[in-house]
Design an enzyme around this catalytic site. Structure first.
Site, PDB file in Angstrom:
ATOM      1  CD1 TRP A   1      -1.455   1.268  -6.030  1.00  0.00           C
ATOM      2  CD2 TRP A   1      -2.060   2.864  -4.604  1.00  0.00           C
ATOM      3  NE1 TRP A   1      -2.563   1.890  -6.563  1.00  0.00           N
ATOM      4  CE2 TRP A   1      -2.958   2.879  -5.699  1.00  0.00           C
ATOM      5  CE3 TRP A   1      -2.261   3.794  -3.581  1.00  0.00           C
ATOM      6  CZ2 TRP A   1      -4.023   3.781  -5.782  1.00  0.00           C
ATOM      7  CZ3 TRP A   1      -3.321   4.691  -3.679  1.00  0.00           C
ATOM      8  CH2 TRP A   1      -4.175   4.671  -4.768  1.00  0.00           C
ATOM      9  CG  HIS A   2      -0.075   5.926  -1.017  1.00  0.00           C
ATOM     10  ND1 HIS A   2      -0.425   4.743  -0.422  1.00  0.00           N
ATOM     11  CD2 HIS A   2      -1.147   6.743  -0.882  1.00  0.00           C
ATOM     12  CE1 HIS A   2      -1.656   4.832   0.063  1.00  0.00           C
ATOM     13  NE2 HIS A   2      -2.126   6.036  -0.202  1.00  0.00           N
ATOM     14  N   GLY A   3       3.570   5.803  -3.933  1.00  0.00           N
ATOM     15  CA  GLY A   3       4.651   6.494  -4.642  1.00  0.00           C
ATOM     16  C   GLY A   3       5.914   5.670  -4.666  1.00  0.00           C
TER      17      GLY A   3
ATOM     18  CB  SER B   1      -0.894   0.039   1.233  1.00  0.00           C
ATOM     19  OG  SER B   1      -1.865  -0.956   1.185  1.00  0.00           O
ATOM     20  N   GLY B   2       1.916   1.188   0.822  1.00  0.00           N
ATOM     21  CA  GLY B   2       2.836   2.324   0.868  1.00  0.00           C
ATOM     22  C   GLY B   2       3.476   2.566  -0.485  1.00  0.00           C
TER      23      GLY B   2
END
Lengths: 388, 473
Positions: free
Chosen positions: B323-325, B320-321
């Protein structure tokens, strides 16, 4: 109970509100009087671009169209004035580079930050500049000419009591304090109007700084010009015309730059302007026409208040030239020639000048000579070597 | 083209909506598709071809998944996942991958790999997840594929959620794509507009104002900031991010509503959470749902062994982390949350006492705030330095200049973030956007919304006006 009719009415109103700006722009309906379309300040004019696929791919077309539509949207001036009015009256903010004082007066943020020492670059840098400035003074002494540095008062340092407290709490050593120390250390000849105006502000007959203007008042400019002229006359025996104040007009209609920041607010309401003094200086012709000293003044925008006061032209007559920020040249009658300082022969300029006066306010204290000392010295050096 | 811009508010959206309601039902999807493709091509003209190509392939694979069985079905699914993840990896993470390889090579004195930096297509993180949801939901038998390719394109490309979510999975939107005639009514339009205006206000009035200070602080070296500055920056960013993201989601949901779509909720007062577990049920809800449906459950979900569950949770949050950048700060942020999620799961079964709400809420908020420092900072070093400065509680004087508008908006942000902790209002209910109720209430709501819209439009127009007086060379 909301009927369907009322819901349709709501929707129609929403459509009208959303479409109104675009309709006004495209169809110019309803027509808005020209006087309501004006906003103060310079902005870039944007034209609707011609479509090209290349510009589309590079997103240049899109960004220009977006900017164009933003600049031309209907009721734009109303939106801007309304938002600014809210920001000024409720938030006590306007643009991010303006500070609203406790008395609703206006400051450019850079002036406040200069006063609190937020733009200090360091003593060594200032000292080096002072050393070059002193060299120029000595060089000009040897040429039978003079060079003077004048610390002008700043709006922030002169009206500390109205600057918001959260700025004052952050005050540390500022460029004035460093410059004063460096001037003393290098034995530069200077006039300190910065501290002089702080001393006289309580006893001055008229306001020294306009509430809504960037610069010192025309009245203060006259006091400053008078101090400079008298110094040049008494210390170095330069000739200037005698002058006196014919009349002093008190007016609520600001002149020159006395309300430039207020205009830039672009708000809805009109704010009553405080009374300011406009002395009218005239040349005392009873003593005959005098051959005045040729003076070259180099400075920032506060320099023009010296001229706008009327005293400088009265005292120096036609023998007066200006270089703005060390870059733009104005001829001796202050008609802008469009010349740049980089284009003129600085050595020749010094030759025909009797006295060079540098004037600068608090935002320019760290570069008080606008790099002109270095350029003058180099020009003189080149002339001496014949490498002009 | 962003929602909070003159071109969208005054030109694009009114035209799209106006034509949408005039044309017959059978043409509405085509019109929305044309508008959506134009919307995407306006912002990312170079990538429209690549994205359309992938859509064609994915649509074909979706149909093949539906019509085949056994091993072939799985292979088609795998192809779809590999294609989408591959595209995401290439455009979003390849630069990051090469930079790290080069760092490693540098450690061994080897020469770096030279390559041309790849530009990131906007919205790729969102539409890749939607494409995966399409093929997986077909594989699971939850929905048939869309009959028309144009409808599939619309599902992926619909401009309302294309750029910044919410992540709308196929199972949620499938029926609305095909037939939403019952939702094309005045109630939906009004509710949608109310929601859109609230979202616009959250973004333009609150988030943008707080963002000015957050940006100013985070771009200043930490050694030039006091402890108070660092706390201010972290708090400003915490609220900026929430109001920006939730505001955008509100606008997307509102636009969807006006078009007859029911998008899922994405935020539910996350800062009143009493644990990180609860936080992730309230923050970016659609991402959490996607991760659970398409990653956590396939990894074994809650049915795996305890140790495996903790590992799965941690992997999900790590990803998830990421995915953010494409940056280690995002990875750290994800791992940080994963650690707390796993720890709460571990402690939940073992500890019987519970802290009072009045402690849990601020404690959770503090944990989240610390995480946002990693999320916002450009480097891990900066984030650690900032946190060190924050918790040293050294100089607690604010050294930067603050506009008064910032202070007001910070108070407003705090109020709206925490009000649900005082009164147990479920912010997800559409009560505040509803058109039901007595005429006075609804009329008042309508007038306030129109005013809010006009104020926001004024701020948007003014933000582009930056006059100057004097040329200073």
């Amino acid at each position: 109970m909301i009927t369907r009719t009322i819901k349709i009415l709501f929707i129609a109103t929403i459509c009208a509100v959303i479409l109104a700006p675009a309709v006004q722009f495209v169809f110019q309906y309803p027509r808005i009087d020209e006087q309501y379309l004006w906003l103060a300040g310079k902005t870039e004019k944007i034209e609707l671009p011609v479509f090209s696929f290349k510009d589309w791919l590079e997103e240049k077309y899109q960004s220009t169209v977006t900017a164009y539509l933003e600049n031309t949207i209907g009721y734009r001036t109303f939106f801007i004035r309304g938002t600014n009015e809210w920001h000024y009256k409720v938030y006590r903010d306007v643009y991010s580079n303006m500070v609203v004082g406790k008395d609703d007066g206006l400051y450019w943020k850079e002036y406040v930050e200069a006063y609190i020492g937020a733009n200090v670059i360091g003593y060594d840098s200032i000292l080096h500049r002072c050393q070059r400035a002193r060299q120029l003074q000595q060089k000009m002494d040897s040429m039978g000419k003079k060079c003077l540095f004048v610390m002008l008062p700043g709006k922030a340092s002169n009206t500390i009591e109205t600057i918001p407290d959260h700025y004052i709490w952050r005050k540390k050593t500022n460029n004035y304090e460093l410059l004063k120390k460096a001037f003393t250390e290098t034995d530069i000849t200077y006039i300190d109007l910065y501290s002089y105006f702080q001393q006289i502000k309580k006893t001055a007959k008229y306001p020294l700084f306009p509430k809504y203007g960037t610069h010192w008042s025309i009245y203060a400019g006259g006091l400053g010009a008078d101090t400079i002229i008298r110094y040049l006359q008494q210390q170095w025996h330069y000739n200037f015309n005698q002058y006196y104040i014919d009349t002093t007009e008190l007016s609520n209609n600001p002149r020159f730059t006395d309300a430039d920041m207020y205009e830039l607010l672009n708000i809805v309401s009109e704010i009553p302007q405080p009374e300011l003094a406009y002395p009218h200086y005239v040349v005392d012709t009873t003593r005959g026409k005098m051959q005045t000293a040729k003076m070259l003044m180099i400075g920032d925008s506060y320099m023009f208040t010296l001229h706008q006061s009327g005293l400088m032209p009265a005292a120096a007559g036609e023998n007066l030239g200006y270089i703005f920020y060390g870059k733009g040249v104005r001829d001796h009658n202050t008609n802008e020639t469009g010349k740049k300082a980089a284009e003129i022969d600085l050595a020749a300029e010094l030759e025909k000048t009797d006295v060079v006066v540098f004037v600068f306010t608090e935002i320019n204290q760290e570069e008080f000579d606008f790099d002109m000392c270095e350029r003058f010295l180099k020009a003189l050096e080149n002339k001496k070597d014949g490498t002009n | 083209m962003v929602f909070s811009s003159v071109i969208f508010l005054c030109y694009f959206f009114p035209v799209v909506l106006g034509v949408y309601f005039i044309i017959p039902n059978k043409l509405k999807n085509y019109w929305l598709l044309i508008a959506s493709v134009f919307f995407y091509a306006w912002g990312a003209p170079k990538f429209i071809g690549v994205v359309l190509t992938v859509l064609v392939i994915d649509y074909y694979l979706g149909n093949r998944i539906y019509t085949t069985e056994g091993k072939a079905k799985k292979i088609y699914l795998l192809l779809s996942i590999v294609l989408n993840i591959g595209m995401l990896f290439y455009f979003k993470y390849f630069n990051f991958f090469i930079e790290n390889i080069n760092s490693l090579l540098g450690e061994f004195g080897a020469s770096p790999i030279t390559w041309t930096k790849i530009v990131l297509p906007i919205g790729i993180s969102f539409f890749v997840f939607q494409e995966i949801s399409y093929t997986v939901d077909i594989f699971r038998g939850e929905h048939k594929p869309l009959k028309k390719f144009s409808d599939y394109m619309l599902f992926i490309f619909l401009f309302s959620h294309l750029i910044a979510g919410p992540i709308v999975t196929y199972n949620v939107l499938a029926d609305d794509i095909v037939d939403r005639r019952k939702k094309l009514n005045s109630d939906y339009i009004l509710t949608g507009f109310f929601r859109f205006s609230i979202g616009l206000a959250r973004k333009v009035l609150i988030a943008n104002t707080l963002g000015l200070v957050a940006d100013q602080i985070f771009k200043t070296p930490v050694d030039q900031l006091t402890s108070a500055d660092c706390w201010l920056g972290a708090i400003a960013y915490t609220f900026q991010l929430y109001f920006d993201f939730s505001g955008y989601s509100d606008m997307a949901i509102g636009i969807g509503k006006m078009l007859g779509f029911d998008f899922p909720e994405n935020f539910n007062s996350p800062y009143v959470s009493q644990s990180i577990t609860e936080f992730w049920k309230r923050w970016h809800i659609t991402l959490g749902n996607w991760m659970r449906r398409y990653l956590y459950i396939p990894l074994g979900g809650n049915r795996a062994s305890a140790g495996r569950v903790y590992l799965n949770l941690w992997i999900v949050f790590l990803l998830s982390g990421l995915w953010h950048g494409a940056s280690w700060t995002f990875v750290i942020w994800g791992a940080y949350h994963g650690f707390f999620i796993a720890s709460e799961r571990f402690l939940h079964d073992r500890i019987s006492f519970s802290l009072p709400r009045i402690i849990k809420i601020p404690l959770t908020f503090l944990i989240v705030l610390v995480g946002w420092v990693f999320f916002r900072a450009d480097t891990i070093t900066y984030s650690l330095d900032m946190l060190k400065q924050m918790f040293s509680f050294g100089n607690m004087t604010i050294s930067i200049s603050l506009l008064n508008g910032f202070t007001y908006m910070l108070i407003v942000a705090g109020f709206f973030s925490f009000i649900n902790a005082i009164r147990p209002i479920n912010a997800i209910t559409l009560g505040m956007f509803s058109v039901e109720g007595n005429i006075i209430k609804v009329s008042l709501r309508f007038v306030l919304t129109i005013l809010l819209f006009a104020i926001c439009l004024g701020v948007v127009v003014t933000s582009g006006f930056n006059p100057f007086i004097y040329f200073k060379f």
